[in-house]
Design an enzyme around this catalytic site. Structure first.
Site, mmCIF file in Angstrom:
data_model
loop_
_atom_site.group_PDB
_atom_site.id
_atom_site.type_symbol
_atom_site.label_atom_id
_atom_site.label_comp_id
_atom_site.label_asym_id
_atom_site.label_seq_id
_atom_site.Cartn_x
_atom_site.Cartn_y
_atom_site.Cartn_z
ATOM 1 N N ASP A 296 56.426 5.844 -24.809
ATOM 2 C CA ASP A 296 56.466 6.173 -26.229
ATOM 3 C C ASP A 296 55.059 6.530 -26.733
ATOM 4 O O ASP A 296 54.090 5.845 -26.395
ATOM 5 C CB ASP A 296 56.976 4.930 -26.984
ATOM 6 C CG ASP A 296 57.300 5.209 -28.425
ATOM 7 O OD1 ASP A 296 58.084 6.119 -28.678
ATOM 8 O OD2 ASP A 296 56.749 4.508 -29.299
ATOM 9 N N GLU B 64 56.036 10.829 -23.857
ATOM 10 C CA GLU B 64 56.300 11.561 -25.100
ATOM 11 C C GLU B 64 54.948 12.102 -25.563
ATOM 12 O O GLU B 64 54.125 11.357 -26.082
ATOM 13 C CB GLU B 64 56.883 10.621 -26.152
ATOM 14 C CG GLU B 64 57.218 11.333 -27.439
ATOM 15 C CD GLU B 64 57.345 10.398 -28.639
ATOM 16 O OE1 GLU B 64 58.045 10.766 -29.592
ATOM 17 O OE2 GLU B 64 56.730 9.313 -28.645
HETATM 18 C C1 GLC Z 1 58.479 7.612 -30.860
HETATM 19 C C2 GLC Z 1 59.948 7.292 -30.796
HETATM 20 C C3 GLC Z 1 60.436 7.053 -32.195
HETATM 21 C C4 GLC Z 1 59.685 5.870 -32.775
HETATM 22 C C5 GLC Z 1 58.177 6.097 -32.701
HETATM 23 C C6 GLC Z 1 57.418 4.841 -32.966
HETATM 24 O O1 GLC Z 1 58.215 8.791 -31.511
HETATM 25 O O2 GLC Z 1 60.643 8.311 -30.140
HETATM 26 O O3 GLC Z 1 61.809 6.842 -32.254
HETATM 27 O O4 GLC Z 1 60.061 5.689 -34.110
HETATM 28 O O5 GLC Z 1 57.783 6.541 -31.437
HETATM 29 O O6 GLC Z 1 57.519 3.955 -31.892
#
Ligand code: GLC
Length: 514
Positions: A203, A261
Site C-alpha cells: 500500500d 501501489e
Molecule cells: C491505498 C489504498 C486505499 C487506502 C489508502 C490508505 O491507496 O488502496 O484504499 O485508503 O491507501 O491506506
C-alpha cells in the site's frame, strides 16, 4: 527465468464484499474459501486480499492496529491458514495487502506516543507554527481532504504537538527513519510468508519516506497534482532504501512477489521502483485514467509498456480496484458502459504481463449510487461531504436469488445495501446465460491461459479512426471505440466482447482474431 506472476491473472478480493459466511453482513475469510471453486472456474492464478489484519476499520482495514493477526470481523489466523491451504490445493496463490506507510491510531505504538511525549519517535510529531503552535507544522493536505496534521492534547490536557497523517487522522504516518519501524516490518513480512502467503501488495509504496525538513507543498490542489510529481509528500529518494530492505527479506522466499501501489507520474520515476533489487511489479494506473478513446487507450498502453521496459520489469494491467469508480460506470453506465467495459477487458487480457481483476468486474457490476446516510468512506466526512468517496465500488457481490442480499449473506442488513436491480447480475443468473459477462470473462481468461498466441511477449499497437489494434504474434485484438461499425479484417474470431454483425465490428466492441 520466467516467474509465476509474469502473466498471472490476479483476482482482487475486497474481503468485506466477497462472501459473508457468518451472517454479520460483512464478508470474511471463510467466505473467500467457500468461493474458491468459483475462482478456479474463472481461471484466476492468484488472489490479492485487501487488508484483513486487526483494525478499528476507520479506513476498512488500511488502519492496522496489529499487523500480525487477523481481525475478528474476517475470522482468525486459522481461517487464514484454511484459505491458504484450500487455495494452494487448487493451484491458486494468495497475496495480501501490506500497509507500511502508517498504522492505526489504535496501534500500541501510537497509544504510547500520545500518552508519553518521549515515546513519539516512531511517528512524525512536530510543534505547530505561529503563536502557541496553533498552526500546523506545514501546509500538507491529506489525500482524504483537509490538513494532513492533527493536533493532539498533551497528557496534562494542554494543546500539544501535531502528528502527520497523509490519510485519515486515524492513520498516523510512521517515521521511516526509525530502526524499529524496519525491524517490525521484517517481523510482519516473515510472519505471513512463513505461514505460506505468496507475496504482498504494498500500500502507498511511493509514500513512507518523508523529506527531513518537511517543506511546504508548492501546490495543494490534489486535482492539479494528479499529473505531476512535484509533491514533497510522496516519492522521496529514501523510499527506495525501504523497498530494497523489503526485497532482501522477500528474497529468502524465492516465489514471493511484491507488487507496489505506485502513484507516480513520470516513467523514469516509476521505473526506479522496479529495479532488480526493489519491487517485482508496480501497479500502473494509466488504463484506469484513460477515457474510452482509441488514441488515449493506445497512449496509456504504450506508456505502461515503456515504464516497465525501462526497468526490464513485467507490465501490469488493471481497469479498476476498490479505490476507483467501476469501469462500467466510468465508460458511461448502462448497456453502453457495460459493452465498453467488456471490450476493454478483451484489450487488457490481450496484453502481455500481469492482470488484476477486481471482484465483481467479471459480473459487469456498475458503481452504486448510495444514499448519504450509508456512506462509510472517511473521504465523505473529511471532504466536508463534497466527495462521496469510494463506497460505490465496494458494494457486496451478488451470488444468487432474486432479492438482496443475493446469497452474499444470510442477513439483508449488509454493510452496504445492495441494489434490487442486481437480480439480473447474480453469478447464478449469469451462469445460465452463455452471453453473460461472467461466461465471457471465463472464456477470455481460459483462452489467454491456453492458447499459444498468448506466449508471445512482443506487442505492436496502432490506432486510427477510432479503432485500436493490438498485435501479439499471430493474435490481433481490435477495439472499435468509434461511432460507426468497421469492417472486420480476415481471420478466425477467437472471442468477441459483443455480437458481431455482417462481417463488421460494431462500436463499443472488441474482438480477438487469429
Ligand atoms: C491505498 C489504498 C486505499 C487506502 C489508502 C490508505 O491507496 O488502496 O484504499 O485508503 O491507501 O491506506
Amino acid at each position: 527465468m520466467r516467474r509465476w506472476w509474469a502473466d498471472a491473472v490476479f483476482y482482487q478480493v475486497y474481503p468485506r464484499s466477497f462472501a459473508d459466511s457468518n451472517g454479520d453482513g460483512v464478508g470474511d475469510l471463510a467466505g473467500v474459501t467457500a468461493g474458491l471453486d468459483y475462482l478456479v472456474a474463472l481461471g484466476v492464478d492468484a488472489l490479492w486480499l485487501n487488508p484483513v489484519m486487526v483494525s478499528p476499520m476507520a479506513d476498512h482495514g488500511y488502519d492496522v492496529a496489529d499487523p500480525r493477526d487477523v481481525d475478528p470481523l474476517f475470522g482468525d489466523l486459522d481461517a487464514l491458514d484454511e484459505l491458504l491451504d484450500a487455495a494452494h490445493a487448487r493451484g491458486i496463490r494468495v497475496t495480501m495487502d501490506l500497509v507500511p506507510n502508517h498504522t492505526s491510531s489504535a496501534h500500541p505504538w501510537f497509544v504510547e506516543a500520545l500518552a508519553d511525549p518521549h515515546r513519539r519517535e516512531r511517528y512524525i510529531f512536530r510543534d505547530g507554527r505561529g503563536p502557541g503552535g496553533a498552526a500546523p507544522p506545514n501546509n500538507w493536505v491529506s489525500v482524504f481532504g483537509g490538513p494532513a496534521w492533527t493536533r493532539d492534547t498533551e497528557p496534562d490536557g494542554s494543546p500539544g504537538q501535531w502528528y502527520l497523517h497523509l490519510f485519515d487522522p486515524a492513520q498516523p504516518d510512521l517515521n521511516w527513519n526509525h530502526p524499529e519501524v524496519f525491524e517490525d516490518l521484517e517481523k510482519t513480512l516473515r510472519f505471513w510468508l512463513d505461514r505460506g502467503v505468496d507475496g504482498f501488495r504494498i500500500d502507498v509504496a511511493h509514500g513512507m519516506a518523508k523529506p527531513p525538513e518537511l517543506p511546504d507543498m508548492a501546490v495543494t490542489d490534489t486535482a492539479l497534482l494528479r499529473n505531476s510529481d512535484d509533491d514533497p509528500r510522496f516519492d522521496n529518494e529514501s523510499v527506495h532504501d525501504i523497498h530494497r530492505f523489503i526485497r532482501t527479506v522477500l528474497d529468502d522466499y524465492p516465489d514471493a512477489v511484491a507488487v507496489g501501489e505506485v502513484w507516480v507520474h513520470g516513467n523514469e520515476r516509476f521505473a526506479m521502483y522496479l529495479r532488480p533489487d526493489e519491487l517485482h511489479l508496480g501497479f500502473n494506473f494509466r488504463l484506469v485514467q484513460a477515457d474510452f478513446d482509441a488514441d488515449e487507450i493506445h497512449a496509456a498502453i504504450d506508456n505502461a509498456l515503456a515504464a516497465a521496459a525501462l526497468a526490464g520489469a513485467t507490465p501490469t494491467w488493471t481497469l479498476s480496484n476498490h479505490d476507483v469508480e467501476r469501469e462500467v460506470t466510468r465508460y458511461g453506465g448502462g448497456v453502453r458502459g457495460l459493452a465498453r467495459a467488456r471490450a476493454m477487458a478483451l484489450v487488457m487480457l490481450a496484453l502481455p504481463g500481469a492482470v488484476f481483476v477486481y471482484n465483481g468486474e467479471e459480473l459487469g457490476l456498475p458503481n452504486v449510487e448510495l444514499p448519504d446516510a450509508v456512506l462509510q468512506d472517511p473521504v465523505w466526512e473529511r471532504s466536508g461531504h463534497t466527495e462521496r468517496g469510494r463506497d460505490g465500488c465496494r458494494v457486496p457481490m451478488p451470488w444468487s436469488g432474486d432479492v438482496p442480499p443475493f446469497g452474499f449473506s444470510s442477513t439483508a442488513d449488509t454493510w452496504l445495501p445492495m441494489p434490487a436491480e442486481w437480480a439480473s447480475l447474480t453469478v447464478q443468473r449469469q451462469l445460465t446465460d452463455p452471453a453473460s459477462t461472467l461466461n465471457f470473462y471465463r472464456r477470455a481468461i481460459q483462452l489467454r491461459a491456453g492458447r499459444t498466441e498468448f506466449d508471445d511477449v512482443g506487442i505492436d499497437l496502432s490506432s486510427a479512426d477510432g479503432v485500436l489494434t493490438v498485435r501479439r504474434g499471430p493474435l490481433r485484438c481490435l477495439l472499435n471505440a468509434g461511432a460507426d461499425p468497421v469492417p472486420l479484417p480476415p481471420g478466425q474470431v477467437l472471442l468477441s466482447s459483443g455480437e458481431l454483425a455482417d462481417g463488421t465490428l460494431p462500436p463499443d466492441t472488441a474482438v480477438w482474431l487469429v
